[in-house]
Design a protein around this motif. Structure first.
Motif, short mmCIF file in Angstrom:
data_model
loop_
_atom_site.label_atom_id
_atom_site.label_comp_id
_atom_site.label_asym_id
_atom_site.label_seq_id
_atom_site.Cartn_x
_atom_site.Cartn_y
_atom_site.Cartn_z
N GLU A 28 28.50 -6.30 3.85
CA GLU A 28 29.25 -6.93 2.77
C GLU A 28 30.61 -6.23 2.69
OE1 GLU A 28 26.74 -7.75 -0.82
OE2 GLU A 28 25.37 -6.45 0.31
N LYS A 29 31.61 -6.87 3.26
CA LYS A 29 32.92 -6.24 3.38
C LYS A 29 33.59 -6.04 2.01
CE LYS A 29 37.08 -6.74 6.16
NZ LYS A 29 37.76 -7.59 7.14
N LYS A 30 33.53 -7.04 1.14
CA LYS A 30 34.21 -6.93 -0.15
C LYS A 30 33.58 -5.87 -1.05
CE LYS A 30 36.13 -11.52 -0.24
NZ LYS A 30 36.31 -12.76 -0.97
N GLN A 31 32.26 -5.70 -0.98
CA GLN A 31 31.57 -4.70 -1.79
C GLN A 31 31.49 -3.35 -1.07
OE1 GLN A 31 30.15 -7.78 -1.24
NE2 GLN A 31 30.58 -8.66 -3.24
N SER A 32 31.97 -3.28 0.16
CA SER A 32 31.89 -2.07 1.00
C SER A 32 30.46 -1.56 1.07
CB SER A 32 32.82 -0.98 0.46
OG SER A 32 34.15 -1.38 0.58
N ARG A 33 29.54 -2.46 1.41
CA ARG A 33 28.12 -2.13 1.43
C ARG A 33 27.49 -2.66 2.72
NH1 ARG A 33 25.32 -3.95 -3.78
NH2 ARG A 33 26.78 -2.38 -4.52
N VAL A 34 26.59 -1.86 3.29
CA VAL A 34 25.83 -2.24 4.47
C VAL A 34 24.36 -2.15 4.12
CG1 VAL A 34 25.31 -1.69 6.87
CG2 VAL A 34 27.63 -1.36 6.01
N SER A 35 23.62 -3.23 4.35
CA SER A 35 22.17 -3.25 4.11
C SER A 35 21.47 -3.42 5.45
CB SER A 35 21.79 -4.42 3.19
OG SER A 35 22.46 -4.31 1.96
N VAL A 36 20.43 -2.62 5.68
CA VAL A 36 19.68 -2.71 6.93
C VAL A 36 18.19 -2.81 6.63
CG1 VAL A 36 21.37 -1.53 8.35
CG2 VAL A 36 19.66 -0.20 7.18
N CYS A 37 17.46 -3.48 7.51
CA CYS A 37 16.01 -3.62 7.38
C CYS A 37 15.36 -3.21 8.69
CB CYS A 37 15.63 -5.08 7.08
SG CYS A 37 16.24 -5.67 5.51
N GLY A 38 14.21 -2.57 8.59
CA GLY A 38 13.47 -2.15 9.76
C GLY A 38 12.71 -0.88 9.49
N VAL A 39 12.10 -0.34 10.54
CA VAL A 39 11.36 0.92 10.44
C VAL A 39 12.24 2.00 11.05
CG1 VAL A 39 9.26 2.13 11.11
CG2 VAL A 39 9.19 -0.32 10.65
N PHE A 40 12.81 2.85 10.18
CA PHE A 40 13.77 3.85 10.63
C PHE A 40 13.89 4.94 9.58
CE2 PHE A 40 15.94 0.54 8.32
CZ PHE A 40 16.69 1.24 7.39
N ASN A 41 14.55 6.02 9.97
CA ASN A 41 14.87 7.11 9.05
C ASN A 41 16.27 6.83 8.50
OD1 ASN A 41 15.49 9.48 7.75
ND2 ASN A 41 14.78 10.80 9.40
N PRO A 42 16.44 6.64 7.18
CA PRO A 42 17.76 6.30 6.62
C PRO A 42 18.85 7.31 6.96
CG PRO A 42 16.05 6.02 4.98
CD PRO A 42 15.41 6.67 6.16
N GLN A 43 18.50 8.60 7.01
CA GLN A 43 19.50 9.61 7.34
C GLN A 43 20.01 9.46 8.77
OE1 GLN A 43 16.55 10.36 5.79
NE2 GLN A 43 17.38 10.78 3.77
N ASP A 44 19.12 9.07 9.68
CA ASP A 44 19.53 8.86 11.08
C ASP A 44 20.53 7.72 11.19
OD1 ASP A 44 17.87 10.93 11.83
OD2 ASP A 44 16.28 9.60 12.59
N VAL A 45 20.28 6.64 10.46
CA VAL A 45 21.19 5.49 10.48
C VAL A 45 22.55 5.89 9.90
CG1 VAL A 45 21.60 3.16 9.61
CG2 VAL A 45 19.33 3.81 10.41
N ALA A 46 22.53 6.61 8.79
CA ALA A 46 23.77 7.05 8.16
C ALA A 46 24.57 7.96 9.10
CB ALA A 46 23.47 7.78 6.85
N ILE A 47 23.90 8.85 9.81
CA ILE A 47 24.57 9.76 10.74
C ILE A 47 25.20 8.99 11.89
CG2 ILE A 47 24.17 11.58 12.44
CD1 ILE A 47 22.10 12.74 10.42
N LYS A 48 24.48 8.00 12.43
CA LYS A 48 25.00 7.22 13.55
C LYS A 48 26.23 6.42 13.13
CE LYS A 48 20.66 6.89 16.05
NZ LYS A 48 19.59 6.02 16.53
#
Length: 80
Positions: A28-48
């Motif tokens: 969501e570009k206007k809200q500066s937000r990224v939403s993701v779905c799946g089986v993952f570690n949230p910190q790993d996604v944030a780091i990448k």
């Protein structure tokens, strides 16, 4: 995270598409937000994403799936 140009959008999108553990994503570009779905570690996604974009990434909310057979995020189990 701040998504202020198309270049930032493309970097985030390419970083998310390279992650095999993600099932889907929404940027969501206007809200500066990224939403993701799946089986993952949230910190790993944030780091990448942080490494790819060199921008500050903040985890806003984490929702975990309920046990099988219960209603999950508005989706009802299929009827036999």
């Amino acid at each position: 995270m701040n998504i202020d140009c198309n270049g930032c959008y493309r970097k985030i999108r390419s970083a998310l598409l390279q992650m095999q553990e993600l099932e889907s994503h929404l940027i969501e570009k206007k809200q500066s937000r990224v939403s993701v779905c799946g089986v993952f570690n949230p910190q790993d996604v944030a780091i990448k994403i942080r490494k790819k974009t060199n921008r500050r990434v903040e985890i806003l909310d984490i929702k975990e799936l309920e046990a099988a057979g219960q209603e999950i995020a508005g989706h009802r189990p299929s009827q036999p």
